[in-house]
Structures are given as C-alpha cells and as structure tokens.
Design an enzyme around this catalytic site. Structure first.
Site, short mmCIF file in Angstrom:
data_model
loop_
_atom_site.label_atom_id
_atom_site.label_comp_id
_atom_site.label_asym_id
_atom_site.label_seq_id
_atom_site.Cartn_x
_atom_site.Cartn_y
_atom_site.Cartn_z
N CYS A 182 0.80 -1.23 0.00
CA CYS A 182 0.00 0.00 0.00
C CYS A 182 0.83 1.29 0.00
CB CYS A 182 -0.98 0.04 1.17
SG CYS A 182 -1.27 -1.50 1.99
N ARG A 231 6.52 -11.48 5.43
CA ARG A 231 5.96 -11.36 6.78
C ARG A 231 6.41 -12.53 7.62
NH1 ARG A 231 -0.27 -9.82 5.18
NH2 ARG A 231 0.24 -8.05 3.85
N HIS A 240 -8.40 -1.22 -0.58
CA HIS A 240 -7.39 -2.26 -0.79
C HIS A 240 -8.16 -3.50 -1.21
CE1 HIS A 240 -4.56 -0.54 2.39
NE2 HIS A 240 -5.72 -0.06 2.78
N GLN A 247 1.17 -11.01 -3.43
CA GLN A 247 -0.26 -10.69 -3.37
C GLN A 247 -0.72 -10.21 -4.74
OE1 GLN A 247 0.02 -7.63 -0.23
NE2 GLN A 247 -1.48 -8.86 0.87
N LYS A 251 -14.81 -4.48 5.80
CA LYS A 251 -14.33 -5.21 4.62
C LYS A 251 -15.29 -6.32 4.23
CE LYS A 251 -11.57 -8.11 7.64
NZ LYS A 251 -10.39 -8.94 7.81
N ASP A 279 -2.42 -7.67 -5.62
CA ASP A 279 -2.84 -6.52 -4.83
C ASP A 279 -3.35 -5.40 -5.72
OD1 ASP A 279 -3.26 -5.25 -2.47
OD2 ASP A 279 -1.15 -4.95 -1.98
N HIS A 289 -4.86 -1.11 -5.23
CA HIS A 289 -5.36 0.02 -4.43
C HIS A 289 -6.10 0.95 -5.35
CE1 HIS A 289 -2.17 -1.70 -1.95
NE2 HIS A 289 -3.04 -1.48 -0.99
ZN LIG Z 1 -3.13 -2.35 0.81
#
Ligand SMILES: [Zn+2]
Ligand SMILES: [Zn+2]
Length: 592
Positions: free
Chosen positions: A289, A318, A466, A336, A420, A338, A340
């Site tokens: 992000c 992580r 996200h 990910q 979410k 991912d 945004h």
């Molecule tokens: Zn994010």
C-alpha cells in the site's frame, strides 16, 4: 452452570460445528480414550482433551512415545470399554477434595486446571470406570453411546501450547453417530491426503522449499512456474479490460515509510528486522500500500482523473512462526494480487461493485463457489468516525446487494481501520478457504494526506480501497492444487500435449508434430525415450497431461492424430492441424 477448565482450542458446546449432540459424543469418546490409556499404561499422567473440529484428542505425559501398535491396543481397549457401557457419573465436589484427589494421584496437569477454575465456579467430576476427570460435561449416558469411532494418530503437543513447556503426546481420534458417517469422513480425509499440495508439488515437480533458503520461502519450479505464468496472464488481461494500471514497487523500503503508514507501530511483530543502508534502517516490504500511495502522490490529481486503479503482483515478506508454516499455504514470502483504488465518496459503491464483478470472473474460471462475509466495525479498538464507518459499510453492503450476492454479517470482524468484505472459496472437498478481501481504508489516506482537487477547486481526502482477489499466488496455488488434485485444465497445464510414438518408425512424425504444436503456441512434449509405448502412456498419465497423442505409421501417412483426453477417453481421429486449432481455442477461451 460452572465454567469449563480452560482447555486450549476447546470449542463452546453451543457453537460446536455439528451441534451439541456431536459434542457430547466426541467429548465422551475423549474420556473413553483416556480411560483406555490409563488402563493400559498406568505410568501416564493425563492432561486434557476436548472435542475439536472433526474429532477429539487427549494429551498424555509419558516417557516412552506411543507406537502405532500402542494405538491399536488403545482402540481395542476402547471397544471393550464401550461394550461395558460404563455410566458417566456427574458429581459436584469441593476445591479441597479435588485438590487432595489429584495430589494423591500425582496428576499435576489436573491440579493446574483446578487452580484456574474461577473462584465462583462449581468444581465438578465426571467418572467412568477407573477414570475420574475434572470436567463440566456434557456427556452421553454411558460409554456405549459414543457411536462409531477411530483412533487416528499421535503427535507432539506443548503443554498449554507454549513452546517453552514440556512436550506431551496428543492422541487424536474421531467419532460419529454412525459407521456410515465415520466411513464417509475417513474417505474424505484419505482424499485430502492424496491431494495434499506438498505431496503433489513434489511428485509433479511444481515447487519446493529448502532449509538452505529458509522455511516458508517458495521456489517455483518450471512446471509450477508455467501454471503461475498462465494465472498471471489471465489476471492481467482481466485487469486491463477493467481499466487498471500496473505498477511495480521495490522489495525493501526505508523504515520512515512504515513510520508514516503506521505499519511499524501496528505490525512490528510480522515485519523483518531492519538492515542498514547508508546509516538508514530499511525493511523488507510487508505490504504494498505505501508504495502505491507514493505513486499517487507524485503529482496532483483532479476529480476528473478518478477513480485510479493501481494493481501489482507485489511480493511481500511477513514473519510467521515456524510451527504454523505449511507448504505453499502458509509462508513467509508471498506475492499478493494486490490493488489500491483511489476514488471519491460518490464513486465508492461503483468501485466495489466492479471489484466484485472481477472477483466473480476470476473465481468462476477457477471453478470455485464462494460465500461473502461483511465484516463490520470492531467493538473496541477502531479509528475514524461513526459517520465514516457507516458510510463505508453501507457502500460495501450496497455493492453486494446490487450484484445480488448473498452475504453474512461478521459483526465486529473488520480491521481496526476498515470494514471489509471477506470471501471464502469452497473447494472440491467442501472445505472453505478465505482468499479474496476488499477493504475500505479509513486510516492511510489520513496518515499520508492523500487528496484530490474537487470540482469546487478545494482539496478533498480520497477514499481508498485495498483488495486482493486470489489472496497470494502461493496460497492460491496450494489451495488450487488440492481443489483440482493437480488435474489442471488445458489452459493452465504446464504441458498440454504429450506426443507418443507407437514405435521407432514414428519418431520423426512424432517429433515433427510436437514441433508444429509448439510453433502454434501449444505446450507439447514428445517422448523419444527408448521405452515401451505402454510405459510412456503411463508416465504421461502420472504427469496428468490433459492430451496424449499416440502416433504410428498410419497417422504419419495420413497426417492425422488420434488424441486421448484425460478423464474423457479416446477422441476421433483428426488432422493434426484440427487438433492444434482445438487446443489453441481451449487455451484462448480458457474453456477447458
Ligand atoms: Zn493495501
Ligand atoms: Zn471432560
């Protein structure tokens, strides 16, 4: 009703999956297991044993490890105890009496459980045969009522789940009301073992994990790499159709970035230690992000440019405890899928609806049914105002309803910065996996001061979403291997076609056919080994290759092939160009 001794992982009777009757049955089976063990091995000390999902266990302390033969003896003794129909007798007792009883028996684990029963709770015993347990029940009437059961395995378990404590032996079993239920369950377990992605990953040469690199870090081999490449291509095509922009961000970043984002304060325990770069601490990236936000902020944006959708197959690192790592499904480095999205308040519901549409397209192609959960504001710790939460939650709800997606409310299940939508996939074995997640962020736009210029010429805070739809490629792949048993569809299969010459006379034609297919973009191999045809066919089957072309002199003369489709059987003889067109079509449409 007294409160239970705090056994780890102990589900509540009322919320037990399968209901209270099954809880009773399995809880009673756990007592029968303990009874059998103390009958056969008088030297053991008993710890505790609750029903768990799909069965039950009991923990024992004993110097010698239980062997598979011991487990057989235990199960046989359990059958005798069942035949004896020993009643489960409930008795209220005093703390002092219980204390004396367990001290005399040398049961130090039970003494611990006794010591943590709240002072206002009644201390209760359940007794059957020679076994007296500190227990609040509930149980079936007698040991004859535990249904069809099986002792399954034994594994090490730390006392109270703490790694510094001594290791106990945990014997697992399962129990069902009828033999048919038990058989069906055992069949499902066997099927899951056959499909274990770690086993299939090794057998089919898809990926590996090496101590030398470190646990939880995945090496994708060429065949797994090809499946991933095809997944990524599909993913990218669908994103481009929907107006996403691809971005790329570095794998390490200055710690300052994570101070601004708050990751350093809130997620320190999952971030890897800093490294020194010119006297500045840098960290491996735990999330994508902040990088996307900086890209957005590299220039001013007018409301006319919004929404802006940035997407990245972003690899993050992580920390996970080594004990929970599991093949590709629980790892320390993962990519990910991912994205945004930066938009205005007015655009939010449309953007969420667009994400749901994209998600549906992806999941359908992979053959998943799914369930949506709307996770709302946590009760205690949360950021943002009441108005912001209700606005964001409403937008999520509206988008779900607009698409006609049924959903359940996960009350208080949101992150502290965002409501979410969590989505669970249902796999071929009926198991649920949480993969896609869509979050409205009420935190980062404030921390970074992410704004756009509105039609009024003023600066306004953007609304930020996200979302990850596959979750991570590693985990998605692991789950997908188990969902399909690694029987990949044609469009994903690392090798789509194996050409097998019927005899050496057909080697040239076979080689030529494979070459033609490869030039047409079909992933084809030819087996020119000095082996019998039968062995080559068997190997291609073990490799789970969707198409096999056995070609002999007859096919060579006619320029044809006679394809065999895995799981379907023999197809009609066709010109090899026609076969190629068929595979090209299936790959392009991702229809098979
Ligand atoms: Zn994010
Ligand atoms: Zn009990």
């Amino acid at each position: 009703m007294s409160s239970a001794p705090p056994l780890l992982d102990r589900p509540d009777v009322t919320s037990y999956p399968g209901g209270e009757a099954l809880y009773r049955l399995r809880h009673s089976a756990a007592h029968v297991l303990a009874t059998a063990v103390i009958d056969l091995f008088p030297d053991v000390k008993v710890a505790g044993g609750p029903p768990v999902e799909n069965g039950f266990y009991y923990d024992f302390s004993r110097a010698t490890p239980f062997t598979p033969e011991d487990l057989e003896k235990i199960e046989a003794r359990m059958r005798e105890i069942v035949a004896e129909k020993q009643p489960f007798e409930y008795r209220e007792t005093t703390r002092e009496e219980a204390q004396k009883f367990f001290e005399a028996a040398g049961e130090k684990y039970k003494l611990h459980f006794l010591s943590v029963i709240p002072p206002d709770s009644q201390v209760t015993f359940y007794t059957n045969g020679r076994f007296v347990d500190l227990c609040r029940g509930p149980h079936v009437v007698d040991t004859g009522g535990i249904g069809a059961f099986k002792v399954t395995h034994v594994a090490g378990a730390y006392w109270l789940g703490h790694e510094r404590n001594e290791m106990l032996q945990r014997i697992y079993g399962t129990a069902f009301p009828t033999q048919a239920d038990l058989d069906e369950y055992l069949k499902r377990v066997e099927e899951a073992l056959k499909r274990d992605h770690r086993k299939l990953g090794r057998e089919l040469d898809l990926f590996s994990v090496h101590e030398e690199i470190g646990p939880g870090l995945i090496l994708w081999h060429p065949k797994g790499g090809m499946v991933r490449h095809q997944m990524e291509t599909f993913w990218k095509e669908e994103h481009l159709k929907r107006g996403y922009h691809f971005v790329y961000t570095p794998h390490i970043a200055s710690e300052k970035l994570y101070e601004i984002s708050g990751h350093l304060q809130n997620y320190a325990d999952i971030m890897y230690a800093p490294m020194d770069v010119d006297g500045q601490p840098y960290r491996p990236k735990p999330m994508n992000c902040p990088g996307h936000i900086l890209i957005y902020q590299s220039k001013k944006h007018s409301y006319r440019e919004l929404p802006l959708r940035y997407a990245e197959l972003g690899t993050v690192y992580r920390y996970e405890r080594s004990g929970v790592l599991h093949g590709m499904e629980r790892v320390r480095g993962f990519t990910q899928d991912d994205s945004h999205i930066f938009c205005t308040r007015e655009q939010l519901a449309d953007e969420i609806a667009g994400i749901l549409d994209l998600m549906d397209t992806l999941l359908q192609k992979f053959g998943y049914e799914y369930t949506c959960y709307l996770a709302t504001r946590p009760k205690e710790k949360y950021l943002g105002t009441e108005e912001e939460w209700s606005f964001a939650t409403h937008a999520l709800k509206e988008a779900l309803e607009r698409r006609g997606l049924p959903y359940e409310i996960d009350e208080g299940g949101g992150a502290f910065y965002a409501p979410k939508i969590d989505v669970k996939l249902k796999d071929a074995l009926g198991r649920e996996w949480q993969c896609p997640t869509i979050q409205v962020d009420l935190n980062l736009p404030k921390r970074f001061g992410v704004v756009y210029t509105g039609s009024d010429g003023q600066e306004h805070e953007v609304v930020m979403l996200h979302r990850a739809l596959l979750g991570s490629l590693e985990r998605f792949m692991g789950i997908y291997i188990e969902h399909t048993g690694a029987e990949f569809p044609v469009w994903l299969a690392p090798v789509q076609v194996a050409v097998i010459p019927a005899n050496p006379k057909a080697f040239d034609y076979a080689g030529d056919t494979a070459k033609m297919l490869r030039e047409g973009g079909v992933r084809a191999t030819v087996d020119l080994r000095d082996e019998k045809m039968g062995a080559k066919i068997r190997d291609a089957e073990l490799e789970k290759i969707p198409y096999m072309l056995v070609v002999g002199p007859r096919e060579a003369d006619a320029g044809t092939v006679s394809p065999r489709r895995k799981g379907v059987g023999q197809l009609e003889v066709m010109p090899r160009e026609a076969f190629m067109a068929r595979v090209q079509q299936e790959s392009r449409d991702r229809s098979a």
